[in-house]
Design a protein around this motif. Structure first.
Motif, PDB file in Angstrom:
ATOM      1  N   PRO A 298       0.827  -1.217   0.000  1.00 18.68           N
ATOM      2  CA  PRO A 298       0.000   0.000   0.000  1.00 18.68           C
ATOM      3  C   PRO A 298       0.857   1.261   0.000  1.00 18.68           C
ATOM      4  CG  PRO A 298      -0.816  -1.583   1.611  1.00 18.68           C
ATOM      5  CD  PRO A 298       0.494  -2.118   1.124  1.00 18.68           C
ATOM      6  N   ASP A 299       0.344   2.311  -0.611  1.00 19.13           N
ATOM      7  CA  ASP A 299       1.101   3.555  -0.742  1.00 19.13           C
ATOM      8  C   ASP A 299       1.502   4.146   0.603  1.00 19.13           C
ATOM      9  OD1 ASP A 299       0.914   3.406  -3.482  1.00 19.13           O
ATOM     10  OD2 ASP A 299      -0.830   4.729  -3.625  1.00 19.13           O
ATOM     11  N   ASP A 300       0.675   3.933   1.633  1.00 20.52           N
ATOM     12  CA  ASP A 300       0.955   4.552   2.926  1.00 20.52           C
ATOM     13  C   ASP A 300       1.728   3.644   3.880  1.00 20.52           C
ATOM     14  OD1 ASP A 300      -1.226   2.904   2.984  1.00 20.52           O
ATOM     15  OD2 ASP A 300      -2.483   4.214   4.218  1.00 20.52           O
ATOM     16  N   LEU A 301       2.356   2.599   3.348  1.00 23.23           N
ATOM     17  CA  LEU A 301       3.212   1.729   4.155  1.00 23.23           C
ATOM     18  C   LEU A 301       4.615   1.763   3.569  1.00 23.23           C
ATOM     19  CD1 LEU A 301       3.331  -0.353   6.484  1.00 23.23           C
ATOM     20  CD2 LEU A 301       2.852  -2.130   4.787  1.00 23.23           C
ATOM     21  N   ASP A 302       5.601   2.163   4.372  1.00 23.63           N
ATOM     22  CA  ASP A 302       6.958   2.254   3.826  1.00 23.63           C
ATOM     23  C   ASP A 302       7.543   0.859   3.642  1.00 23.63           C
ATOM     24  OD1 ASP A 302       9.145   1.617   5.990  1.00 23.63           O
ATOM     25  OD2 ASP A 302       7.654   2.809   7.047  1.00 23.63           O
ATOM     26  N   LEU A 303       8.532   0.762   2.763  1.00 22.94           N
ATOM     27  CA  LEU A 303       9.047  -0.543   2.360  1.00 22.94           C
ATOM     28  C   LEU A 303       9.802  -1.251   3.481  1.00 22.94           C
ATOM     29  CD1 LEU A 303      10.176   0.194  -1.310  1.00 22.94           C
ATOM     30  CD2 LEU A 303       8.160  -1.078  -0.542  1.00 22.94           C
ATOM     31  N   VAL A 304      10.439  -0.510   4.370  1.00 22.14           N
ATOM     32  CA  VAL A 304      11.132  -1.154   5.489  1.00 22.14           C
ATOM     33  C   VAL A 304      10.124  -1.864   6.385  1.00 22.14           C
ATOM     34  CG1 VAL A 304      12.498  -0.753   7.572  1.00 22.14           C
ATOM     35  CG2 VAL A 304      13.124   0.380   5.438  1.00 22.14           C
ATOM     36  N   ALA A 305       9.039  -1.180   6.728  1.00 23.40           N
ATOM     37  CA  ALA A 305       7.997  -1.810   7.540  1.00 23.40           C
ATOM     38  C   ALA A 305       7.354  -2.971   6.796  1.00 23.40           C
ATOM     39  CB  ALA A 305       6.944  -0.777   7.931  1.00 23.40           C
ATOM     40  N   ALA A 306       7.094  -2.790   5.508  1.00 24.96           N
ATOM     41  CA  ALA A 306       6.451  -3.843   4.714  1.00 24.96           C
ATOM     42  C   ALA A 306       7.294  -5.107   4.670  1.00 24.96           C
ATOM     43  CB  ALA A 306       6.188  -3.338   3.301  1.00 24.96           C
TER      44      ALA A 306
ATOM     45  N   ASP B 134      -3.619  -8.795   2.177  1.00 27.65           N
ATOM     46  CA  ASP B 134      -4.497  -8.442   3.295  1.00 27.65           C
ATOM     47  C   ASP B 134      -3.682  -8.045   4.523  1.00 27.65           C
ATOM     48  OD1 ASP B 134      -7.147  -8.471   4.779  1.00 27.65           O
ATOM     49  OD2 ASP B 134      -6.075 -10.042   5.872  1.00 27.65           O
ATOM     50  N   LEU B 135      -2.630  -8.790   4.814  1.00 27.33           N
ATOM     51  CA  LEU B 135      -1.786  -8.475   5.970  1.00 27.33           C
ATOM     52  C   LEU B 135      -1.114  -7.114   5.811  1.00 27.33           C
ATOM     53  CD1 LEU B 135      -0.131 -11.983   6.413  1.00 27.33           C
ATOM     54  CD2 LEU B 135      -1.764 -10.934   7.998  1.00 27.33           C
ATOM     55  N   LEU B 136      -0.656  -6.808   4.611  1.00 31.04           N
ATOM     56  CA  LEU B 136      -0.027  -5.509   4.367  1.00 31.04           C
ATOM     57  C   LEU B 136      -1.034  -4.376   4.526  1.00 31.04           C
ATOM     58  CD1 LEU B 136       2.125  -6.492   1.261  1.00 31.04           C
ATOM     59  CD2 LEU B 136       3.024  -5.834   3.503  1.00 31.04           C
TER      60      LEU B 136
ATOM     61  N   ALA C 214      -3.061   0.033   7.925  1.00 30.30           N
ATOM     62  CA  ALA C 214      -4.185   0.632   8.654  1.00 30.30           C
ATOM     63  C   ALA C 214      -3.946   0.685  10.158  1.00 30.30           C
ATOM     64  CB  ALA C 214      -5.460  -0.152   8.361  1.00 30.30           C
ATOM     65  N   GLY C 215      -2.831   0.113  10.625  1.00 31.02           N
ATOM     66  CA  GLY C 215      -2.526   0.120  12.044  1.00 31.02           C
ATOM     67  C   GLY C 215      -3.160  -1.007  12.829  1.00 31.02           C
ATOM     68  N   GLU C 216      -3.802  -1.959  12.136  1.00 25.64           N
ATOM     69  CA  GLU C 216      -4.446  -3.077  12.821  1.00 25.64           C
ATOM     70  C   GLU C 216      -3.437  -4.141  13.244  1.00 25.64           C
ATOM     71  OE1 GLU C 216      -7.488  -4.617  10.292  1.00 25.64           O
ATOM     72  OE2 GLU C 216      -8.291  -2.626   9.831  1.00 25.64           O
ATOM     73  N   LEU C 217      -2.325  -4.227  12.536  1.00 28.62           N
ATOM     74  CA  LEU C 217      -1.268  -5.177  12.851  1.00 28.62           C
ATOM     75  C   LEU C 217       0.027  -4.406  13.097  1.00 28.62           C
ATOM     76  CD1 LEU C 217      -1.931  -7.945  10.166  1.00 28.62           C
ATOM     77  CD2 LEU C 217      -2.560  -8.000  12.585  1.00 28.62           C
ATOM     78  N   PRO C 218       0.886  -4.915  13.981  1.00 32.60           N
ATOM     79  CA  PRO C 218       2.107  -4.172  14.314  1.00 32.60           C
ATOM     80  C   PRO C 218       3.192  -4.330  13.255  1.00 32.60           C
ATOM     81  CG  PRO C 218       2.024  -6.217  15.561  1.00 32.60           C
ATOM     82  CD  PRO C 218       0.723  -6.131  14.808  1.00 32.60           C
ATOM     83  N   ALA C 219       3.830  -3.225  12.913  1.00 38.43           N
ATOM     84  CA  ALA C 219       5.041  -3.257  12.085  1.00 38.43           C
ATOM     85  C   ALA C 219       6.188  -2.885  13.015  1.00 38.43           C
ATOM     86  CB  ALA C 219       4.937  -2.269  10.934  1.00 38.43           C
ATOM     87  N   ARG C 220       7.070  -3.822  13.270  1.00 36.07           N
ATOM     88  CA  ARG C 220       8.052  -3.633  14.333  1.00 36.07           C
ATOM     89  C   ARG C 220       9.465  -3.723  13.770  1.00 36.07           C
ATOM     90  NH1 ARG C 220       6.086  -8.097  18.343  1.00 36.07           N
ATOM     91  NH2 ARG C 220       7.287  -7.008  19.930  1.00 36.07           N
ATOM     92  N   VAL C 221      10.086  -2.571  13.645  1.00 33.88           N
ATOM     93  CA  VAL C 221      11.454  -2.470  13.136  1.00 33.88           C
ATOM     94  C   VAL C 221      12.333  -1.981  14.274  1.00 33.88           C
ATOM     95  CG1 VAL C 221      12.979  -1.351  11.483  1.00 33.88           C
ATOM     96  CG2 VAL C 221      10.640  -1.977  10.802  1.00 33.88           C
ATOM     97  N   HIS C 222      13.338  -2.768  14.616  1.00 36.58           N
ATOM     98  CA  HIS C 222      14.238  -2.367  15.700  1.00 36.58           C
ATOM     99  C   HIS C 222      15.340  -1.446  15.190  1.00 36.58           C
ATOM    100  CE1 HIS C 222      16.424  -2.576  19.473  1.00 36.58           C
ATOM    101  NE2 HIS C 222      17.519  -2.852  18.792  1.00 36.58           N
ATOM    102  N   ALA C 223      15.952  -1.821  14.061  1.00 38.59           N
ATOM    103  CA  ALA C 223      17.048  -1.018  13.512  1.00 38.59           C
ATOM    104  C   ALA C 223      17.233  -1.378  12.046  1.00 38.59           C
ATOM    105  CB  ALA C 223      18.347  -1.265  14.280  1.00 38.59           C
ATOM    106  N   VAL C 224      17.755  -0.427  11.286  1.00 36.30           N
ATOM    107  CA  VAL C 224      18.044  -0.637   9.867  1.00 36.30           C
ATOM    108  C   VAL C 224      19.550  -0.515   9.672  1.00 36.30           C
ATOM    109  CG1 VAL C 224      17.630   0.160   7.514  1.00 36.30           C
ATOM    110  CG2 VAL C 224      15.798   0.315   9.223  1.00 36.30           C
ATOM    111  N   LEU C 225      20.136  -1.536   9.034  1.00 40.75           N
ATOM    112  CA  LEU C 225      21.579  -1.574   8.806  1.00 40.75           C
ATOM    113  C   LEU C 225      21.860  -1.847   7.334  1.00 40.75           C
ATOM    114  CD1 LEU C 225      22.713  -3.794  11.835  1.00 40.75           C
ATOM    115  CD2 LEU C 225      22.851  -1.314  11.654  1.00 40.75           C
ATOM    116  N   PRO C 226      23.004  -1.391   6.821  1.00 36.01           N
ATOM    117  CA  PRO C 226      23.352  -1.700   5.431  1.00 36.01           C
ATOM    118  C   PRO C 226      23.710  -3.177   5.270  1.00 36.01           C
ATOM    119  CG  PRO C 226      25.162  -0.556   6.505  1.00 36.01           C
ATOM    120  CD  PRO C 226      24.011  -0.518   7.464  1.00 36.01           C
TER     121      PRO C 226
END
Length: 305
Positions: free
Chosen positions: A122-130, A262-264, A269-281
């Motif tokens: 979805p357009d409103d979900l960034d790729l790292v979270a996705a 559906d999960l994305l 929509a904020g119904e499911l958690p997108a949990r990113v601790h850290a982003v590394l190269p």
């Protein structure tokens, strides 16, 4: 003109994080039904630690002659499409690469994968979270599918590892299915668990109608199920032996474009958690593995190629 290449992280001889190498491999053009994706993000999952450490080699599940690819899920942008594909160049997608015995993985600058396995982000979900959704979200969805609808005479479900990546999704998805869900987790995770609409406990007694064993407690989880109840596990290679009339089911996560879409959408929509601790190269894949192996992290280390 020389052969075009891209960078990917692999392991030749397993031996922990120090065994991870970033190498150049030839670019491949997509065939019929395939797309090439520029990978924007690829999470580090516990299964990856097992591959790098040699666990799945020791089980005889990996037989690659040169190197083994790392990474299962990803998000990115379609850059080329083969014949018969309905995804346009420039489409943002997420997907899952399954199986242990392969020489490629999602820890890479690009992938060639079946278009039918990908879902549009979805357009409103960034790729790292996705990128954090496919493996754990689809695993949790399959757990809930195997649980089925709660029985009319009882629907008390305990989720072990409730604050983990799979467990958190199970809390939300099982509640929506009608189960009366309680999450078993550490005291510090109470706010997160209750925030997903579940009850909370740090210790559980036997007698649950069903247990979703996201923590892979195996026989310990089985002991918590009432006679005639249901246990759903997450280790397909280690199914606990059934006892006391308990039905034991085990997931085997697979790509599912419709379910992933559906999960994305629910994550956006904020119904499911997108949990990113850290982003590394990508070059710091070994560091990400070292940190992930310490445990206790609520969220994924995500590699950005």
């Amino acid at each position: 003109m020389g052969t075009r290449t891209f960078r990917t992280a692999v392991v030749r001889t397993p031996g922990g994080p120090d065994a991870i190498e970033v190498i150049d491999v030839p670019q491949r053009e997509p065939g019929a039904g395939e797309v090439r994706v520029d990978v924007a993000a690829a999470p580090v999952n516990p299964v990856d630690l097992g591959v790098v450490g040699g666990f799945f080699h020791s089980l005889g599940l990996i037989h690659q002659p040169h190197h083994t690819g790392l990474g299962w899920d990803f998000a990115g942008v379609v850059t080329a499409a083969g014949p018969g594909v309905d995804l346009a160049v420039g489409t943002r997608v997420a997907g899952l690469v399954v199986g242990f015995d392969r020489d490629f993985g999602t820890y890479a600058e690009q992938l060639v994968v079946p278009a039918a396995d990908l879902a549009v982000v979805p357009d409103d979900l960034d790729l790292v979270a996705a990128a954090t959704v496919p493996l754990n979200g689809l695993a949790a969805a399959q757990v809930v599918d195997l649980l089925g609808d709660p029985p009319a005479d009882g629907g008390r479900l305990l989720v072990t590892g409730a604050a983990g990546a799979v467990g958190g999704y199970v809390l939300a998805l099982a509640s929506a299915r009608g189960w009366r869900v309680t999450g078993l987790a550490r005291a510090g995770d109470e706010k997160f668990v209750r925030g997903l609409g579940a009850g909370f406990t740090t210790a559980a007694e036997p007698g649950w109608d069903a247990v979703a064993d996201a923590a892979a407690w195996q026989e310990r989880a089985l002991a918590l199920v009432r006679d005639g109840g249901v246990l759903v596990g997450v280790r397909p290679n280690a199914r606990p032996a059934a006892e006391r009339g308990v039905t034991v089911r085990v997931i085997e996560t697979r790509a599912d474009r419709v379910r992933l879409a559906d999960l994305l959408a629910r994550t956006a929509a904020g119904e499911l958690p997108a949990r990113v601790h850290a982003v590394l190269p990508l070059d710091r894949a070994a560091d990400a593995h070292r940190e992930a192996a310490k445990g206790g992290v609520r969220g994924r280390y995500v590699l950005r190629p």
